[in-house]
Write a protein that holds these residues in place. Sequence first.
Motif: not given
Lengths: 277, 349, 295
Positions: B145, B89, B70-73, B97-98, B76, B149, B101-102, B86
């Motif tokens: 952004r 924010m 899945p995308t979130q994993q 944000y990234p 990238l 990461r 989320v982690r 966003y």
Amino acid sequence: MSHGRTRITRTTVLLVALVAALTPVYWMITISLKIESDQFAYPPKWFSFTPTLQHYYDAFVTRSFAQYLLTSAIVAVVSTACALVIGTLAAYALTRFRLPYNLDRKLSLWILSTRMFPAIVTAVPLFLMMRDLRLLNTKASLIVVYTAFNLPFVVWMMRGFFAEVPRDLEEAALVDGDSRLGALVRVVLPLVSPGLAATAVFCLIVSWNEFLFALVLTQTDAAMTLPVGIAGRVTQYEIKWGVMSAAGAVAMMPILVFALAMQRYLVRGLSLGAVKG
Amino acid sequence: MGIRFQNVAKAFGDTKVVDDLSLEIADGEFVVLLGPSGCGKTTTLRMLAGLETVSSGEIYIGDQRINDVPTQQRDLAMVFQSYALYPHMSIAENIAYPLRVRKLPRDEREKRVASVAKLLEIESLLDRKPRQLSGGERQRVALARAIVREPRAYLMDEPLSNLDARLRVQMRGELKRLQHQLGTTTIYVTHDQAEAMTLASRVAVMKKGRLQQFDTPLNIYNRPANRFVAEFVGSPSMNFVEGTIDRGTFVGAEIKFPVNRSGGHVTMGIRPEHIHVLTQPQDDAIPAKVYVTELMGNETFVFLTVGPHKLIARAPADFRAEVESTVWLRLEVEKAHFFPKEKSTDYPE
Amino acid sequence: MPRSRRFFNAPNRRELLLPYLLVAPALAVLLALSIYPLLYSITVSLQQETSSGIVWTLSHFKRLATDNFFRTAMAHTFVYAVAGLTCEFLLGLGLALLLNQQIRGRGLFRASLLVPMMLPTVVVGVVWRLMLNPNFGAINGTLKQFGVDTDSLTWTASPRLAFVAVIAVDVWQWTPFVFLVLLAGLQAIPQEPYEAALIDGSSRWQTFRHVTLPLLKPAILIVLLLRTMDLLRVFDQIFILTEGGPGFATEMISLYIYRTAFRFSDFGYAAAMSFVLLALTNVISVVYLKLLQKE
């Protein structure tokens, strides 16, 4: 086309409409504040009377209107909350996901169609069902019914609001590592919060005003909503107009406050999103 | 980390948007997917990101097959054409944000946001909201952004196309420097061949879902694999003349010169800089009429007619000629390209 | 590539389920509380309790054919709907056209017009019973002041006047709604077609017919649809204002069904009548929706 004349016509029409809309309501409020002899006076007393709060006291302290008020509030708030949660999730799914066989479109239309049923058609069987489940004269039965009642509206409204959020934002959230639901909560919901608020207000108004289902499902003091309480007084042989008007005035206040707050979304909501107000 | 596409295809219903794409991208490379709109480059990028499913074929990051991840994993980072900041924010929150989320701890987040903001020179903007920023500033936030990461690769979908021309050129340079500094694999999608030529270590030219050529910018320019690539890359674009090669001579209406190739119907291509315009006749020079000249300041574009052909040549800045006047052309024939007529071949693998 | 293709695709099975999971609770609630009752109602309408237990029968539906009260109630409902719709539409449209300009205090005006629509229907009933009371109501009181003889104006006590009064109350309550929706529709129409029509030399009536009306069609249709549905299923206001009286003069179909079920406990017959009403509203809404789809 003389501008002066049209302007005068326009202003006159405006004023007439305003007077026509507000006068009857004003009249009821005066009845609630007049002593009985003033109520029956001729010529009708529009402004020159001494107000009294006796009827309000009668309604809410002596009689059970305060209880009806509380019941209405509880039922409205709880059913709205339920409808919002369930409906918003469904609306999100139907806007963002493409299901096989065009299911997402079909489901949306089907959900909307349930709103088109005349209330009496489902009221009769619901009464029988609630009777069998021993849920007559309970707040729970009303909450459940009102949730179902408000659900199509929530789904339809929120679909419109979700559609306005660009997909890019959710995709960016996904790539950034968030889950679908996380993206919904952190990115999408904040952006549709005005829409959520407007929908919530609509549901509150509809639940608060609802009469037929409440009439059918609740007949005891403990479970009656405000509209049913008011109606009860009307159909009795001795009509206490003062008490009724007082109750009516109080019933109408929260609605007016809410409606004024949500003016911007009103037309859109009432026309099921067909027209942007 | 290296990225590999293996016979990847994508179809929407009956339409094949990406057709049998195979690419191998080395770790740290800056690869540009170049092509006209509708050629499948954005779809390819989105398949890599996980925003589109792969109809057939495999995609690998390093040794990991990521088709079903899945995308979130996928780890990238992506910079969208619209930046996708966003709106509700602040800039700092957008960049964080990234990390949020982690579930990175707050101080770690703040540290990383600060260092990235310093790198991109947007520290003064951290408390503002996206709508208060200019296009160029928003683009840098989108970059921030992505960088914060430290992902396995950067994916960029036409990030410069919403900027005005001057800003675009400036950002191009900054992007290149940045990527050089960070050394992370980058896949960049654009339809602008100038961007591709200046940014890429290798360019993948695509047309209608198929890969045309995958090579360094210099090779794409000097040794285009087919007519499409030759025409797409280079501005002003290459001149084409239809003709035949007969017994060692290329003949195309009024243009003739000897060639060391076999015969047949061909399209001859020659770049504007390889056509020299002379005001005096010389032996072997081809007469031509001036259609119009454009003075660019640092050079002059000369539009010419030769018989039925319309050609463009590059001339020095001080070149002057009257409209309809006659001039003579000397072609650098050893720089001419020849393509089989009509059909363009695809990149043979 | 068309944007509409960019729906989320699910790379793995877990995410494939997500949309269904999100929709499931809503479907469950609606199935339980909207669909199941309908099915239950069908069974009730086909059953009758006799001395020997419950039997299946079509007697309720047969009764529909001979029941005069049913026919009268339906007729009343239709007349009520048509009259109400016409008045509300014409008034609302007229107001919208007239006031489709920048007016000072527009917010205040719109807020005041909201009041009738937003009131609980019960309160509307109370308000107008007070207004229409023959002895101390404001209407008769004011009319008498102007010299009108109000002895015969017994409003809710007079069979003919009661019907008029009931329609008037609905017009009072819902014309603002029609007005607001049509106004919004008018204001959504861009300026260019009007300018083009002006240059082409079109008269005011022609512009209205050929530019305004067609562009207003979606708003008109939706407002007509919603009002028609609401008018056909009217219950609350009638209940409070006249209870269907005097006698049977203002009895509407919803009220008759209610009475049959809850005063006479004749659930089977009530259910049968419900179905006729449901079928009717379904047909009408389908017609409207088809017309809307064509837009």
